[in-house]
Each structure stands twice: as C-alpha cells, then as structure tokens.
Write a protein that holds these residues in place. Structure first.
Motif, short mmCIF file in Angstrom:
data_model
loop_
_atom_site.label_atom_id
_atom_site.label_comp_id
_atom_site.label_asym_id
_atom_site.label_seq_id
_atom_site.Cartn_x
_atom_site.Cartn_y
_atom_site.Cartn_z
N THR A 1 -2.93 10.53 6.66
CA THR A 1 -3.65 10.27 7.92
C THR A 1 -4.69 9.18 7.74
OG1 THR A 1 -3.32 12.57 8.57
CG2 THR A 1 -5.01 11.33 9.73
N SER A 2 -5.40 9.24 6.62
CA SER A 2 -6.42 8.22 6.36
C SER A 2 -5.81 6.84 6.23
CB SER A 2 -7.18 8.59 5.07
OG SER A 2 -8.10 7.58 4.73
N ASN A 3 -4.67 6.76 5.53
CA ASN A 3 -4.01 5.45 5.38
C ASN A 3 -3.54 4.90 6.71
OD1 ASN A 3 -4.39 5.39 2.62
ND2 ASN A 3 -2.45 6.42 2.16
N ILE A 4 -3.01 5.80 7.57
CA ILE A 4 -2.52 5.35 8.87
C ILE A 4 -3.66 4.79 9.71
CG2 ILE A 4 -1.55 6.15 11.05
CD1 ILE A 4 0.17 8.09 9.47
N LEU A 5 -4.79 5.53 9.77
CA LEU A 5 -5.93 5.07 10.55
C LEU A 5 -6.48 3.76 10.01
CD1 LEU A 5 -7.81 8.46 11.13
CD2 LEU A 5 -6.43 7.16 12.78
N LYS A 6 -6.49 3.65 8.67
CA LYS A 6 -6.99 2.42 8.07
C LYS A 6 -6.09 1.24 8.40
CE LYS A 6 -8.50 0.48 3.65
NZ LYS A 6 -8.63 0.71 2.19
N SER A 7 -4.77 1.48 8.39
CA SER A 7 -3.84 0.38 8.67
C SER A 7 -3.91 -0.06 10.13
CB SER A 7 -2.41 0.81 8.32
OG SER A 7 -1.99 1.89 9.13
N LEU A 8 -4.36 0.83 11.02
CA LEU A 8 -4.49 0.45 12.42
C LEU A 8 -5.59 -0.59 12.63
CD1 LEU A 8 -4.13 3.89 14.24
CD2 LEU A 8 -2.41 2.09 14.03
N TRP A 9 -6.70 -0.43 11.94
CA TRP A 9 -7.86 -1.29 12.17
C TRP A 9 -8.04 -2.35 11.08
CZ3 TRP A 9 -10.03 -0.99 16.79
CH2 TRP A 9 -9.87 0.19 17.51
N PHE A 10 -7.59 -2.05 9.85
CA PHE A 10 -7.78 -2.99 8.74
C PHE A 10 -6.47 -3.16 7.99
CE2 PHE A 10 -11.80 -0.69 9.40
CZ PHE A 10 -12.62 -1.73 9.74
N PRO A 11 -5.54 -3.95 8.52
CA PRO A 11 -4.27 -4.17 7.83
C PRO A 11 -4.50 -4.78 6.45
CG PRO A 11 -4.20 -5.03 10.08
CD PRO A 11 -5.62 -4.68 9.79
N THR A 12 -3.70 -4.34 5.49
CA THR A 12 -3.88 -4.79 4.11
C THR A 12 -3.24 -6.15 3.85
OG1 THR A 12 -1.89 -3.57 3.50
CG2 THR A 12 -4.00 -2.43 3.25
N SER A 13 -2.30 -6.56 4.69
CA SER A 13 -1.58 -7.80 4.47
C SER A 13 -1.94 -8.82 5.55
CB SER A 13 -0.06 -7.56 4.49
OG SER A 13 0.65 -8.77 4.40
N THR A 14 -1.88 -10.07 5.18
CA THR A 14 -2.16 -11.14 6.14
C THR A 14 -0.90 -11.64 6.83
OG1 THR A 14 -1.99 -12.79 4.37
CG2 THR A 14 -4.19 -11.91 4.87
N ILE A 15 0.25 -11.15 6.42
CA ILE A 15 1.51 -11.47 7.09
C ILE A 15 2.14 -10.16 7.55
CG2 ILE A 15 1.88 -13.58 5.74
CD1 ILE A 15 3.85 -12.00 4.03
N PRO A 16 3.00 -10.20 8.56
CA PRO A 16 3.59 -8.96 9.07
C PRO A 16 4.39 -8.21 8.02
CG PRO A 16 3.97 -10.78 10.58
CD PRO A 16 3.42 -11.38 9.34
N THR A 17 4.27 -6.90 8.06
CA THR A 17 5.05 -6.02 7.20
C THR A 17 5.85 -5.06 8.07
OG1 THR A 17 3.29 -4.36 7.06
CG2 THR A 17 3.29 -6.13 5.40
N ARG A 18 6.72 -4.30 7.44
CA ARG A 18 7.51 -3.35 8.20
C ARG A 18 6.60 -2.33 8.89
NH1 ARG A 18 10.35 1.44 6.40
NH2 ARG A 18 11.98 2.01 7.90
N LYS A 19 5.54 -1.89 8.19
CA LYS A 19 4.63 -0.91 8.77
C LYS A 19 3.85 -1.49 9.94
CE LYS A 19 2.24 1.87 6.13
NZ LYS A 19 1.21 2.36 5.17
N SER A 20 3.32 -2.71 9.79
CA SER A 20 2.55 -3.31 10.88
C SER A 20 3.44 -3.59 12.08
CB SER A 20 1.89 -4.61 10.41
OG SER A 20 2.85 -5.60 10.12
N GLY A 21 4.69 -3.95 11.82
CA GLY A 21 5.63 -4.16 12.91
C GLY A 21 5.89 -2.89 13.69
N GLN A 22 6.03 -1.75 12.98
CA GLN A 22 6.24 -0.46 13.65
C GLN A 22 5.01 -0.07 14.46
OE1 GLN A 22 7.26 2.05 10.33
NE2 GLN A 22 9.47 1.67 10.55
N ILE A 23 3.83 -0.35 13.93
CA ILE A 23 2.59 -0.05 14.66
C ILE A 23 2.55 -0.81 15.98
CG2 ILE A 23 0.08 -0.35 14.64
CD1 ILE A 23 0.15 0.25 11.63
N VAL A 24 2.86 -2.10 15.93
CA VAL A 24 2.84 -2.91 17.14
C VAL A 24 3.89 -2.44 18.13
CG1 VAL A 24 3.24 -5.23 18.05
CG2 VAL A 24 1.88 -4.93 15.98
#
Length: 630
Positions: free
Chosen positions: A468-491
C-alpha cells in the motif's frame, strides 16, 4: 475452465493490432501537400452545415445567437482536432481513428469507434442528400415538395416528415451505383468545388453585411407576435416557445447549448485529412497544420454566414429547408438567390461525394478485420470495388434520407461522432504516458518476455502495508523519469475514473443547471465534491512521466486539455433530445449484438494466427478504386 474462458475473453477485448511495416510497392504514392489536405478538409466540412443547418438552428434553437452556437461547437472541435493532430503525427500510416484505436487501445475500443463513425458517415450521407433535395426544390419554386406532399403525404408521428423525399432517395442510389462501377475520387474536382464554395460563401457574407439590419438582432415581442400563427414547424422538438422571447438570445442559454450540440455536425469532415496520411508528402507536418487551418477557415465561414443570415432576415422568417436562397428572395435580390442555390448544390455535391467515398473504406476495414460481417468486405472482381459495403451503406443511407428530417438525423450524427471523438481523445491522453504505444510483432513478443521476468522477480511478499505504501508513493512520486508499465496502468485507471466523474458532472449540470448555480445544498455539494475529485485525480496523472518520443506535434497542456475536451463532448451529448438518445441507443445495442454475437468470434481466428488484416485502409486506395477516401 471458466477462469480460462473469462481470461481469454478479456484478452480478446483489449487485443491490439500490430502495426506492420509494408513494402515500398504497397504504399500509395505520396503526392498531397498541405494545401491539398486543407482543400480536402474544407470541401468535406463546408456542406449541409453551412447551407442548411444554419437556418434550422437559427429559427428554432438559438436565433441570432447561432453565431455563439458555432463558436461553442468550434471550440469543442478544436480540442478534438488537436488530439487528432497528435494521432496523425504519431501514426501517420494508420489512416483512420478506427485503425488507430485498434493499434493503440484494443479491439473493443476500435469496434466502438468504428461503429460510431459508420453511423456518422451513413446518416451524414442522408443529411446531405436531404439538404441537396431541399435546395433543388427551392430552385424550382417548391414544385417537387408540393407534388409529393399532395400525392404521397404520410400519416406519421411528428418526428417524421410529412412526405417521403424520393429525390434524396434517388440521388443516393444513383451515386451508390456510380461507386459500384468503380468511380475514383478526383482531387482536382474537389479543389474546383471548394473554390466555388468559398466564392459563394464570400458573396453571402458580404451581401449579408450590405443588406443586413442590426434591428434583427434586437427583436421584441411586438415584432414577432403577429407571426405566431404561422405554419407548424417540424424542426422544433423541445422549444419553450414557438418564436422565443426576442433579443439576441430568444431561446436563452439553454437554446445556445442545444444549438451548439446540433452545430457540432457542421464541423465534421476533418477525418478526411487523416485518412489520406499515407499520401501526404510530410504527414507529421502537413496533417496537424492542415487540420487546424481547415478548422479556422470553416469557423470563419460558419460565423460569417450565420451572422449574415440573421442580419438579413428576422430569425422567425427563415426557411429552414433552404435558408440562404429564400433569404435573398426576401430582401429582393432574386438573381442572387439562383447564384447561391447553384453554389449550394456544388458544395453539397462535393460534400456528398466525399462522404460516400469514405463510407466503403471504413466498412471494408472493419469487415476485413472480422468485427462485423465479413461478407461486407467482398470485392467485385470486374471493378475492384467493395460491392457489398457500398450497397449496404448506400441503401441504408437512402432509406434514412427518404424517411427522416434533416435535424433529427443531424443530432444522431453528432451524438455518435462526439462519442467516437471522445474515445480518440482518451486514447491520446492515455498513450502519452505509456511505455510502448505502438508495437510490431517482434517488439510485442519481447515485451511479453520482459513483463514475465519482471513479475517473476518482483518482491511481492513484503506484506500488505509495504504494498500500500509503495502504491501511494508511486501515485505522487514516480521513481522513473520515463513511463513504466506501472505508471501506464496508473494513468489508464485514473483516466477511466475521470471519464466516469466527468460524465456524472455533465449530467448534473445539463439536467439541473439552475439548481446547481442557485446554491441547492444537495446538488451544489455533489458538484463541488466531483470537482475536487476530478482535480485530485488529474494531479495524479500530471505527476506521472510522459513518453519522451519526439513528435512534430503534441497536444499541449496535458492532461488538462484532453480532459476538457472529453467534458465538453459529453456535455454536448447531454443536450440531445430523448428521441435522439433512443435512436442512438438502438444503434449502439445493434452494434454490440453484432460484435459479441459475431465479431468477437470471427476476429479470434485471425488474431490467433497473428495475421495482419488485408491492409484494411492502408492498401485500399491502390486495390479498390471505388473506395477512395475523401
């Protein structure tokens, strides 16, 4: 067993068609410059909307405020066209919103887009044919309508015409036969018709400002009250008063919104530019610019003609079926009436030919992919034309032109097109944040292997709190500067949620606008909460990394601009009448029956074999003369 079936079913709905590189010999020759594409867009767009629709909207929807209706509809179309421009720059060889959706979003989205575009083209053909018939009838002193109304009068509900329009029926059937025989579209002929069209429109606008009277924008009840005993008008479905309340906005703000929803039809046609992407000399440059230039030209024409018409003639005296020739008759310019009528016929002929040339292309493509009946992709050997697609679409359009009024058809076209455009806008929004927008077969296989290794090596057993913590963190502070599979699913998830929230907000604002803005505690609270949720989810999308791939044109102000476009499109759809929604629902239900009963099974064989479709739009220009686009 059931789990496997459901999984395969879900995979089928989101299956994406790979974009295959073609041999140079299969590619149509690039010969269209930006001017050619602008001519195509203007020729397709300036048709029934400027010559017929402007009169119907002015008389029973908005009065002189029709100029504002075209402004609102034009702004909505600008937002959609910006997204279309990025789509043209990103996939210049895809040739249509249908194939673009199939490549990027999956089979179900592609079918919905294609089905609604088929609706727009078929009924758009009926609209233009109906307008052509009315213009010809006006040119010969209404002899045709009087004869048909006297001998073939129909005892039908109020939403159907009082007589069957056999002129429109014959026109569509005649052109259908011409297409079956293998006629090709001529870019030169289109340019000639477009030049004539623009000259006639310039004459109308100048004449309107010469003969116009500003008093017609300031009418009072005393001016139009003696005219309330006129003949009943079948163009008005849900007006509050036969002639409104006078002034510049006789039907109020509500009338402007209803009129804008109808006027959206007038801006259709720019997709004819994207369907010629493979023939453009520099598609990444010419497609975006030609789309925006053609839109600007068309908006100036609509704004000028609607202003000229409502200045020349009081809005309650406008003849909806042939407004411009009759307006010149009323101001005493009888000769100019015939010039305008001939120009109108030229413009409507150009627009009708463009629409009818495009119809079989789209139907052939969807049928060849197996999403609708494959028999519609049958080619006539003698002429190389998709005979079944031409005959089916032509016959349906002919019957619609025979039995339905123009504005009823226009609203149905607008509803289908607004939905299709919204799906394209959604695709552009989501794909900007994806790591792989368009994959070839080889890339797709490598991507699956990479995804599998990521899943096998990912530490998923750290406990629910860490997840849960990782998911919330990835919503506001993505770890990568280019799109990833996870960021794409979030969008993708956030964008889907935003569409739902925007639809609910549009429904509330369309049904209860006065209560919301007057401070109703329940509705106002709901609207404010929806706005807060929309803002929060939009910020989440904004925080995700975007695709750094260079494109000559990209939609600015992401993600705000696409979301505004979706909201405006959905809000305009909410302005449609209940009758329009009933017809639209029948069309959509019919489409889903065909897709889930036939398409999803017959396309499975092709996708399992991983065979590309028979190049759908991409080689149709070369192999099928009668299916050339507009």
């Amino acid at each position: 067993m059931l789990h496997q079936y459901v999984r395969q079913f879900g995979q089928k709905l989101v299956h994406r068609q790979p974009l295959e590189a073609r041999a140079e010999s299969e590619s149509p020759e690039a010969h269209l410059n930006t001017l050619d594409l602008v001519s195509l867009g203007v020729g397709r767009t300036l048709g029934a909307g400027v010559y017929i629709l402007v009169g119907a909207v002015a008389k029973v929807r908005a009065g002189p405020a029709t100029v504002i209706c075209f402004l609102v509809a034009g702004l909505s179309c600008v937002l959609s066209r910006l997204c279309y421009a990025e789509f043209g720059a990103r996939v210049p060889g895809s040739s249509s919103a249908y194939l673009y959706s199939y490549i990027t979003m999956g089979q179900l989205c592609a079918f919905i887009t294609g089905w609604n575009l088929i609706l727009s083209l078929v009924i758009g053909t009926a609209c233009i044919a109906r307008g052509w018939s009315s213009t010809l009838d006006s040119l010969i002193e209404n002899h045709v309508s009087q004869r048909l109304q006297g001998t073939l009068s129909l005892q039908v509900p109020y939403f159907l015409p009082t007589y069957a329009d056999f002129v429109a029926l014959g026109l569509v059937l005649l052109l259908t036969g011409v297409l079956v025989l293998g006629a090709r579209e001529s870019t030169l002929v289109n340019k000639v018709f477009t030049v004539i069209n623009l000259l006639v429109l310039s004459f109308i606008i100048l004449s309107g400002f010469i003969k116009g009277d500003l008093h017609n924008w300031e009418l009072t009840e005393q001016d139009y009250k003696p005219n309330t005993s006129g003949s009943p008008d079948t163009y008005s479905l849900e007006r509050l008063d036969p002639l409104g309340s006078g002034g510049f906005m006789p039907f109020g703000f509500e009338g402007i919104l209803h009129g804008a929803a109808t006027c959206f039809y007038a801006f259709l046609g720019f997709d004819s530019i994207t369907t010629r992407g493979e023939e453009a000399l520099n598609p990444q440059h010419s497609i975006p610019f030609s789309i925006m230039i053609s839109l600007f030209i068309c908006f100036l024409a609509y704004f000028g003609v609607s202003a000229a018409l409502t200045l020349m003639v009081p809005y309650y005296q406008i003849q909806p079926k042939s407004p411009l020739p009759q307006a010149f008759l009323l101001v005493g310019w009888n000769t100019a009436r015939y010039v305008v009528a001939v120009g109108t016929l030229c413009a409507l002929t150009s627009s009708l030919l463009g629409t009818m040339f495009t119809m079989p292309r789209l139907i052939y493509a969807v049928a060849e992919d197996g999403l609708i009946f494959r028999g519609l992709a049958r080619i006539y050997d003698c002429t190389g034309t998709p005979i079944m697609a031409i005959m089916a679409s032509g016959n349906i359009a002919a019957v619609m032109a025979l039995l339905f009024e123009l504005t009823d058809l226009v609203d149905l076209v607008s509803a289908g097109t607004l939905l299709a455009y919204s799906m394209v806008v959604f695709a552009v929004l989501v794909l900007r944040y994806q790591p792989d927008q368009i994959l070839s077969k080889k890339e797709k296989t490598e991507d699956k292997i990479e995804m599998k290794s990521e899943v096998e090596g990912s530490p998923l057993d750290y406990g629910p709190e860490a997840g849960t913590s990782n998911i919330l963190k990835s919503l506001w502070f993505p770890t990568s500067t280019i799109p990833t599979r996870k960021s794409g699913q979030i969008v993708y998830g956030c964008a889907s949620l935003l569409v739902l929230l925007l639809t609910i907000l549009s429904l509330i604002l369309a049904q209860w606008p006065s209560q919301v803005f007057s401070g109703d505690p329940v509705l106002t609270t709901v609207a404010v909460l929806l706005l807060l949720l929309i803002t929060g989810v939009t910020v989440i999308i904004w925080r995700q990394p975007q695709d750094p791939t260079y494109l000559y044109f990209k939609v600015p102000a992401l993600p705000v601009l696409p979301l505004v476009s979706i909201f405006v499109n959905v809000y305009l759809m909410m302005q449609m009448t209940s009758g329009t929604w009933a017809l639209f629902g029948i069309w959509e239900a019919t489409g889903f029956v065909i897709y889930f009963g036939y398409g999803i099974r017959h396309s499975l064989e092709e996708n399992n074999e991983q065979q590309p479709p028979a190049s759908t739009f991409q080689t149709l220009d070369k192999d099928i003369p009668g299916a050339g686009s507009s």
